[in-house]
Design a protein around this motif. Sequence first.
Motif, PDB file in Angstrom:
ATOM      1  N   MET A 151       0.659  -1.027   0.051  1.00  0.00           N
ATOM      2  CA  MET A 151       0.057  -0.208  -0.058  1.00  0.00           C
ATOM      3  C   MET A 151       1.023   1.114  -0.006  1.00  0.00           C
ATOM      4  O   MET A 151       0.617   2.091  -0.688  1.00  0.00           O
ATOM      5  CB  MET A 151      -1.250   0.074   1.206  1.00  0.00           C
ATOM      6  N   THR A 154       3.059   1.544  -3.623  1.00  0.00           N
ATOM      7  CA  THR A 154       2.162   2.031  -4.647  1.00  0.00           C
ATOM      8  C   THR A 154       1.528   3.356  -4.441  1.00  0.00           C
ATOM      9  O   THR A 154       0.684   3.524  -5.158  1.00  0.00           O
ATOM     10  CB  THR A 154       1.125   0.658  -4.840  1.00  0.00           C
ATOM     11  N   ASN A 155       1.626   3.728  -3.383  1.00  0.00           N
ATOM     12  CA  ASN A 155       0.879   5.093  -3.069  1.00  0.00           C
ATOM     13  C   ASN A 155      -0.423   4.909  -2.848  1.00  0.00           C
ATOM     14  O   ASN A 155      -1.310   5.792  -2.873  1.00  0.00           O
ATOM     15  CB  ASN A 155       1.305   6.179  -4.176  1.00  0.00           C
ATOM     16  N   ASP A 156      -1.012   3.779  -2.714  1.00  0.00           N
ATOM     17  CA  ASP A 156      -2.502   3.395  -2.618  1.00  0.00           C
ATOM     18  C   ASP A 156      -3.095   4.000  -1.034  1.00  0.00           C
ATOM     19  O   ASP A 156      -4.023   4.546  -1.116  1.00  0.00           O
ATOM     20  CB  ASP A 156      -2.920   1.989  -2.368  1.00  0.00           C
ATOM     21  N   TYR A 157      -2.019   4.416  -0.232  1.00  0.00           N
ATOM     22  CA  TYR A 157      -2.442   4.901   1.087  1.00  0.00           C
ATOM     23  C   TYR A 157      -3.025   6.371   0.820  1.00  0.00           C
ATOM     24  O   TYR A 157      -3.643   6.678   1.885  1.00  0.00           O
ATOM     25  CB  TYR A 157      -1.164   4.742   1.991  1.00  0.00           C
ATOM     26  N   LYS A 159      -4.889   7.338  -1.234  1.00  0.00           N
ATOM     27  CA  LYS A 159      -6.524   7.064  -1.565  1.00  0.00           C
ATOM     28  C   LYS A 159      -7.364   6.845  -0.490  1.00  0.00           C
ATOM     29  O   LYS A 159      -8.768   7.232  -0.627  1.00  0.00           O
ATOM     30  CB  LYS A 159      -6.666   6.053  -2.471  1.00  0.00           C
ATOM     31  N   TYR A 169     -10.274  -1.534   1.168  1.00  0.00           N
ATOM     32  CA  TYR A 169      -9.172  -1.890   0.832  1.00  0.00           C
ATOM     33  C   TYR A 169      -8.484  -3.262   1.448  1.00  0.00           C
ATOM     34  O   TYR A 169      -8.072  -4.022   0.729  1.00  0.00           O
ATOM     35  CB  TYR A 169      -8.200  -0.853   1.080  1.00  0.00           C
TER      36      TYR A 169
END
Length: 179
Positions: A151, A154-157, A159, A169
Amino acid sequence: MKNLLLLFGLLLVLQSHAQEINWMSMNEALEAQKKTPKKIFMDVYTDWCGPCKLLDKKTFHNKDVVEYVNTNYYAVKFNGEGTEEIKYNDFTYTNPNHNPDRKGRNSQHFFANALKISGYPSIVFFDEEGNLIAPVVGYKTPQQLEIYLKMIHTNDYKKLTNADAWQQYEQSFVSTFSN
């Protein structure tokens, strides 16, 4: 026969090194970021902490964790009660109250305090410019750590702006790390 034993010994040494995270100090990681930007993965531990030792033994020697961390992060090992001098954001953090004769718990390093470390072990993530992203407190299995590793990487954090988004998530995340 002697050459075969030598080759076998060399393979064992290489295999054991393949299962190690490439740890460095925070100062080294911040310098490395200047040349090649990469996020930082910091293990904040203490010498007396049982779950810290378990994290080292079980999670940080898992081949999937080792490979993922070594590929995607600068890995930092930091004693939250140690004496290392850390230069971070134009300030030098130390632990002037550390007592080398004390057994067990010691005073908290000023850098651990600045990171708001509330328990050990803690995994702390920093972005490619050395800015704090978030600490994650407590022992994690390889599979529990995997979601944070991926997370953050990938820089999903970015979002995940509320508890519902995190819950969705987390529920949809599929682990690929082995036991």
